[in-house]
Design a protein around this motif. Structure first.
Motif, mmCIF file in Angstrom:
data_model
loop_
_atom_site.group_PDB
_atom_site.id
_atom_site.type_symbol
_atom_site.label_atom_id
_atom_site.label_comp_id
_atom_site.label_asym_id
_atom_site.label_seq_id
_atom_site.Cartn_x
_atom_site.Cartn_y
_atom_site.Cartn_z
ATOM 1 N N MET A 131 0.840 -1.205 0.000
ATOM 2 C CA MET A 131 0.000 0.000 0.000
ATOM 3 C C MET A 131 0.876 1.256 0.000
ATOM 4 O O MET A 131 1.844 1.333 0.745
ATOM 5 C CB MET A 131 -0.899 -0.033 1.243
ATOM 6 C CG MET A 131 -1.645 1.240 1.515
ATOM 7 S SD MET A 131 -2.811 1.642 0.226
ATOM 8 C CE MET A 131 -4.128 0.526 0.620
ATOM 9 N N ALA A 132 0.521 2.136 -0.860
ATOM 10 C CA ALA A 132 1.250 3.405 -0.890
ATOM 11 C C ALA A 132 1.162 4.084 0.470
ATOM 12 O O ALA A 132 0.147 3.984 1.142
ATOM 13 C CB ALA A 132 0.649 4.317 -1.962
ATOM 14 N N TYR A 136 -9.792 -1.102 -8.402
ATOM 15 C CA TYR A 136 -10.945 -1.245 -7.527
ATOM 16 C C TYR A 136 -11.304 0.130 -6.988
ATOM 17 O O TYR A 136 -10.423 0.897 -6.599
ATOM 18 C CB TYR A 136 -10.553 -2.177 -6.366
ATOM 19 C CG TYR A 136 -11.698 -2.725 -5.566
ATOM 20 C CD1 TYR A 136 -12.824 -3.244 -6.173
ATOM 21 C CD2 TYR A 136 -11.619 -2.763 -4.172
ATOM 22 C CE1 TYR A 136 -13.860 -3.776 -5.419
ATOM 23 C CE2 TYR A 136 -12.645 -3.299 -3.413
ATOM 24 C CZ TYR A 136 -13.765 -3.802 -4.042
ATOM 25 O OH TYR A 136 -14.781 -4.339 -3.303
ATOM 26 N N ARG A 170 -7.821 2.182 -6.829
ATOM 27 C CA ARG A 170 -6.563 1.623 -6.365
ATOM 28 C C ARG A 170 -6.400 0.237 -6.976
ATOM 29 O O ARG A 170 -7.380 -0.463 -7.221
ATOM 30 C CB ARG A 170 -6.654 1.513 -4.835
ATOM 31 C CG ARG A 170 -5.399 1.202 -4.094
ATOM 32 C CD ARG A 170 -5.698 1.296 -2.604
ATOM 33 N NE ARG A 170 -6.738 0.348 -2.199
ATOM 34 C CZ ARG A 170 -6.492 -0.921 -1.884
ATOM 35 N NH1 ARG A 170 -5.275 -1.379 -1.891
ATOM 36 N NH2 ARG A 170 -7.491 -1.730 -1.551
ATOM 37 N N ASN A 210 -14.592 -8.186 -5.836
ATOM 38 C CA ASN A 210 -13.300 -8.525 -5.240
ATOM 39 C C ASN A 210 -12.213 -8.768 -6.290
ATOM 40 O O ASN A 210 -11.576 -9.822 -6.299
ATOM 41 C CB ASN A 210 -13.487 -9.779 -4.372
ATOM 42 C CG ASN A 210 -12.322 -10.010 -3.430
ATOM 43 O OD1 ASN A 210 -11.556 -9.093 -3.143
ATOM 44 N ND2 ASN A 210 -12.158 -11.239 -2.974
ATOM 45 N N PRO A 211 -11.985 -7.801 -7.198
ATOM 46 C CA PRO A 211 -11.047 -8.050 -8.299
ATOM 47 C C PRO A 211 -9.585 -7.966 -7.858
ATOM 48 O O PRO A 211 -9.267 -7.326 -6.855
ATOM 49 C CB PRO A 211 -11.362 -6.916 -9.272
ATOM 50 C CG PRO A 211 -11.789 -5.795 -8.379
ATOM 51 C CD PRO A 211 -12.514 -6.429 -7.226
ATOM 52 N N ARG A 212 -8.747 -8.647 -8.620
ATOM 53 C CA ARG A 212 -7.300 -8.434 -8.497
ATOM 54 C C ARG A 212 -6.980 -7.409 -9.573
ATOM 55 O O ARG A 212 -6.955 -7.728 -10.751
ATOM 56 C CB ARG A 212 -6.555 -9.746 -8.748
ATOM 57 C CG ARG A 212 -5.053 -9.640 -8.613
ATOM 58 C CD ARG A 212 -4.396 -10.909 -9.109
ATOM 59 N NE ARG A 212 -2.958 -10.715 -9.215
ATOM 60 C CZ ARG A 212 -2.088 -11.095 -8.283
ATOM 61 N NH1 ARG A 212 -2.486 -11.719 -7.214
ATOM 62 N NH2 ARG A 212 -0.804 -10.856 -8.444
ATOM 63 N N THR A 257 -5.463 -3.499 -6.423
ATOM 64 C CA THR A 257 -5.377 -4.354 -5.229
ATOM 65 C C THR A 257 -4.175 -5.297 -5.271
ATOM 66 O O THR A 257 -3.880 -5.957 -4.280
ATOM 67 C CB THR A 257 -6.656 -5.203 -5.058
ATOM 68 O OG1 THR A 257 -6.831 -5.996 -6.233
ATOM 69 C CG2 THR A 257 -7.873 -4.344 -4.834
ATOM 70 N N ALA A 258 -3.488 -5.379 -6.413
ATOM 71 C CA ALA A 258 -2.303 -6.235 -6.475
ATOM 72 C C ALA A 258 -1.020 -5.424 -6.317
ATOM 73 O O ALA A 258 -0.103 -5.830 -5.608
ATOM 74 C CB ALA A 258 -2.272 -7.003 -7.784
ATOM 75 N N THR A 259 -0.954 -4.254 -6.960
ATOM 76 C CA THR A 259 0.280 -3.447 -6.863
ATOM 77 C C THR A 259 0.159 -2.370 -5.787
ATOM 78 O O THR A 259 1.157 -1.793 -5.371
ATOM 79 C CB THR A 259 0.553 -2.722 -8.191
ATOM 80 O OG1 THR A 259 -0.517 -1.798 -8.434
ATOM 81 C CG2 THR A 259 0.646 -3.703 -9.351
ATOM 82 N N HIS A 260 -1.069 -2.077 -5.336
ATOM 83 C CA HIS A 260 -1.353 -1.040 -4.348
ATOM 84 C C HIS A 260 -1.144 0.378 -4.890
ATOM 85 O O HIS A 260 -1.156 1.337 -4.132
ATOM 86 C CB HIS A 260 -0.545 -1.235 -3.052
ATOM 87 C CG HIS A 260 -0.977 -2.440 -2.282
ATOM 88 N ND1 HIS A 260 -0.275 -2.924 -1.210
ATOM 89 C CD2 HIS A 260 -2.025 -3.266 -2.435
ATOM 90 C CE1 HIS A 260 -0.883 -4.006 -0.738
ATOM 91 N NE2 HIS A 260 -1.944 -4.232 -1.473
#
Lengths: 92, 416
Positions: free
Chosen positions: A1-2, A51, A69, A46-48, A71-74
């Motif tokens: 998360m950033a 989002y 955002r 709930n995607p990768r 959800t995989a790379t944040h």
């Protein structure tokens, strides 16, 4: 998360200033029916990947934002003020 | 090969050169009676019990990484059955009973150590809540002891009893709770399943679920198409993504949970202790490291890494409970992806497709449930009916208003 989250009002702010509500979903109308409401309250895509979430800038401007955002790379792609962006939708 | 003191001795005399691999590395067959997607603890346990208890041996477990690379090797190894609700308690107690016989059952040393789980309470209201939970446990035949402040102090003299904000008033102890070596659980189940004919196929990611007229015919994988009679999903944090391949939208969000281990210390904490005024739980491993964790980070994530703000929060909670932790150095931290359900309880159920079965929504309580989850999912896959302790874990309980919300938080997964 950033560590820094862009706020449309305050600029880049530490993540700890925000409270995360979760999925930014369109609220069904009161008469939309049980299935639509079930979906809204309980089911999630709930995607990768990208989002949209409601975030509250609790320790800042106290505005509700929609943060887009990954959800995989944040990575945070975009954030917008919920109420103001709805206003601009109405007044093109 | 059966492991025993004799096999250890004989292999030692042969210079440890004759040990066989604990499981094979088979290529997938074109068709299996049952395919399980996800070679984590739950998937492997399901395959093991399918083969051992239900006589279904033509089974494949498909794992996109390697065995032990996911949550089964990323948790804080705690086992307990101190649940309040009717729908949960008998299931977790079944799990505890299976833990108690597990090592003999699958002939593998999983270091099951029933050193006790103590939940601290810090106020009168919390004492009432814990008394209620302890009574509910006892009514279900589970051990529970309510300790007062003096008894807790005798067990753990180094806690901060007179914390101005959160003084420790006592604790609820489950003596049969404890810890298990998590990797060994994965390895033990993998070996036990493999010995009984189950194919464990690693580095094989499912990319598509093929179905026709409401029946699953097989799965497309990175190793080609594999046909199946029944398909069981046990994909933990990736449950939503796998279920989506079958057109199923789940009441689940994926969140990251972090865990930590400190440098090795002399024996310090005997059992598992949890802080009642914040989210913090700690035990000490046999190597001496403190293994601890806290709450989920609070945002949807598929990245197996967490945020520094949560690290700081966990450290603060830990130090509020045990002031002497302030000088302990943390060696490692890691993150796992939790399938957080809408009521904090799991799902073991059939789905809209005839031969597709779902095991998901374990939130961050999946490790302790591994044996019972595998047993009950195997029961459902083999017999088509839920095992008697797992009848509440239905997928449609949200529609029917039969939520199993232990914490009473509502449909807000980042708060469970």
């Amino acid at each position: 998360m950033a560590s820094l989250v862009p706020c449309p009002h305050c600029g880049a702010r530490p993540k700890e200033e925000f409270t995360i509500k979760g999925a930014a979903l369109a609220r069904p109308t009161p008469d939309a029916g049980t299935e639509a409401w079930m979906d809204y309250v309980y089911l999630r895509d709930n995607p990768r990947g990208l989002y949209e979430e409601y975030w509250h800038h609790t320790s800042g401007c106290r505005r509700w934002l929609v943060v887009t955002r990954d959800t995989a790379t944040h990575d945070i792609e975009h954030s917008r003020d919920v109420a103001l962006s709805q206003l601009t939708d109405i007044r093109p | 090969m059966r492991y025993s003191a004799l096999s250890l001795l004989l292999n030692g005399l042969r210079g440890n050169k004759t040990w066989l691999p604990a499981w094979r590395q088979p290529e997938p067959k074109p068709h299996y009676d049952v395919i399980i997607v996800g070679g984590g603890g739950h998937g492997l346990a399901t395959a093991y019990y399918l083969a051992k208890e239900f006589g279904v041996t033509n089974v494949a477990v498909l794992e996109k990484g390697y065995i032990g690379s996911g949550n089964v090797g990323r948790n804080t190894t705690i086992i307990r059955s101190n649940y309040l609700l009717e729908g949960n308690n008998p299931f977790y107690e079944l799990s505890m009973k299976l833990w108690e016989g597990l090592e003999q059952d699958f002939n593998f040393n999983a270091m099951v150590s029933q050193r006790g789980v103590l939940n601290l309470f810090h106020s009168d209201a919390q004492r009432d809540a814990y008394t209620r939970r302890g009574n509910a446990m006892r009514l279900h035949g589970v051990d529970a002891d309510l300790l007062d402040r003096a008894a807790v102090r005798q067990m753990l003299p180094f806690l901060d009893y007179d914390n101005a904000r959160f003084p420790i008033q006592g604790g609820l102890l489950q003596k049969r709770g404890g810890t298990v070596r998590h990797d060994a659980v994965a390895w033990g189940y993998a070996r036990g399943a493999d010995m009984r004919g189950v194919d464990i196929i690693q580095n094989c990611e499912v990319t598509c679920i093929r179905h026709q007229n409401g029946v699953v015919t097989g799965v497309e994988t990175t190793k080609g198409f594999i046909g199946c009679g029944k398909l069981g999903l046990a994909a933990a944090g990736n449950s939503s993504r796998v279920a989506e391949m079958a057109g199923l939208k789940l009441p689940i969000e994926s969140h990251v949970l972090q865990a930590f281990v400190s440098e090795g210390l002399k024996p310090f904490i005997n059992g598992v202790v949890t802080f009642g005024a914040g989210h913090f739980y700690v035990s000490q491993s046999d190597k001496g490291g403190l293994v601890f964790g806290g709450d989920i980070d609070g945002y949807n994530s598929y990245a197996q890494r967490g945020n520094l703000a949560t690290v700081e929060h966990v450290a603060e909670a830990g130090k509020a409970m045990i002031p002497s932790l302030s000088r302990v150095r943390v060696l490692r931290s890691w993150g796992g992806i939790m399938d957080m359900s809408m009521d904090g309880s799991p799902i073991i159920d059939r789905t809209h497709l005839d031969n597709l079965y779902l095991n998901a929504g374990w939130c961050y309580g999946g490790f302790k449930a591994t044996p019972a989850s595998g047993f009950c999912f195997a029961h459902l896959l083999a017999r088509g009916t839920p095992q008697e302790t797992a009848t509440a874990f239905r997928l449609d309980r949200f529609t029917r208003g039969l939520m199993l919300d232990e914490k009473g938080q509502g449909a807000q997964p980042n708060l469970h």
